[in-house]
Design an enzyme around this catalytic site. Sequence first.
Site, PDB file in Angstrom:
ATOM      1  N   LYS A  65     -12.489  52.938  67.483  1.00 18.51           N
ATOM      2  CA  LYS A  65     -11.480  53.905  67.039  1.00 18.51           C
ATOM      3  C   LYS A  65     -10.596  53.240  65.996  1.00 18.51           C
ATOM      4  CE  LYS A  65     -12.318  57.359  69.955  1.00 18.51           C
ATOM      5  NZ  LYS A  65     -12.629  58.729  69.566  1.00 18.51           N
ATOM      6  N   ASP A  97     -17.028  65.647  63.464  1.00 14.03           N
ATOM      7  CA  ASP A  97     -16.921  65.924  64.896  1.00 14.03           C
ATOM      8  C   ASP A  97     -16.066  67.180  65.064  1.00 14.03           C
ATOM      9  OD1 ASP A  97     -16.401  65.926  67.600  1.00 14.03           O
ATOM     10  OD2 ASP A  97     -15.602  63.907  67.720  1.00 14.03           O
ATOM     11  N   LYS A 109     -21.008  67.904  70.437  1.00 12.21           N
ATOM     12  CA  LYS A 109     -20.563  67.828  71.828  1.00 12.21           C
ATOM     13  C   LYS A 109     -20.762  69.212  72.453  1.00 12.21           C
ATOM     14  CE  LYS A 109     -16.965  64.378  70.932  1.00 12.21           C
ATOM     15  NZ  LYS A 109     -15.578  64.212  70.486  1.00 12.21           N
TER      16      LYS A 109
HETATM   17 MG    MG Z   1     -15.023  61.711  67.529  1.00  8.85          MG
END
Ligand code: MG
Length: 408
Positions: free
Chosen positions: A202, A278, A302
């Site tokens: 991250k 994303d 996702k």
């Molecule tokens: Mg992500």
Amino acid sequence: MRIRSDITLHRRAELVLFRVDECTYLVELRFWSVILVTVQIDRIRLVTVPVELSAPLRTSDGIHKSREATLIEITDSQGYVGWGENVAPTGVHYVGESHQDSVQTMRDQFIPLLVSREVAVEEMDRNGWWGTEAFNFAKHALESAVWDLHARKENTSLKNILGGQLDSIVVGVVVGMSDTIDEVVAECVQRRNEGYRRIKIKISPGHDIEVVRQVRAVLGDEYLLQVDANGAYTVEHIEHLNQLDAFNVQFIEQPFAHDDIDSHIALARQGRVRVCMDESISSRKDLEQMLDLGACSVVNIKPSRVGGIGEAVAMHNIVRARGVDAWVGGMLETGIGRASCLAVASLPGFTMTPDLSASRRYFARDITDPFEMHDGEIRVPKGPGIGVVPAPDILASDAIRIETVFER
Ligand code: MG
């Protein structure tokens, strides 16, 4: 001419008898007829389980030490049971859907809709089924429970029903932000030594180039390394982010805000670092649009964020047809959500390593039997449905809350 329509179609039936006047005709259909198997729901319960993370996870939106897992248990009229999980993050609005709002929407809006219909799971991903484009996490939680139930009725695994091909999947791990670069480097070394073959770090402004430089130095040139910004940068950072190119980063994920498409296009066009999206892609419509615009060349799909397994599979089919790299992302799922993500990740169009780590990476104790990693891989459950259920002692624990939302 009178045509009597006393025709019985069986799943994949090819022959049909019909009667015209006094004659009976046997006709061969030139197409496959599939009757959708419907589910009649008798009971829905929400099961809330507190779970402690094995280590705090700090991202650009805060520090996560624990979460409350919300499971959905759906029982049909024949006694089959399916499990789903609502993984909307606790305490933050993730593209407009907090955990609290998501659970409330399931309870007040989606469950009444679900139980008022005969449900065919293959139809649930269609636009308009839920009557709103919002609350994807809530839709996914219920839809994934119906998929589990459906596969259990068919006595086969979710992986088989979806067309998955892999029995075991090479998985990656996410390393969050820490107070010092040394801590990040130490965790990366630890994860590599545990057997992970890909790490995603991250990053955010002030915690990026130097971190990646030091991590790359200790992991070596060939180790798979990615970075995820969770939308922390703006267009002014484009030249800064291009420095990542020197460290053989596989891609940068979601560098800009989910609705800042122009900046993604600008970075992607410079061609020095691949851009993965994303949060910007929540449906197949978004996906087609972003690919047409050239805003990314990699996609994180996702199932929870896109509103269901059906939508995730449809998006998989698009990226596969267009030759675009994609992978399955995770949302701190317990074993229930992880199992269904692994089934989706076994589809052949997912060309990159998913964020679906072993249970111990996230939880002191998982809700299901833990998912273990061997040689960097996790096995896709083979049993009926998602192949796992919550452990009986966890369901019997005083710490959990069980709410019957619907009972026929
Ligand atoms: Mg992500």
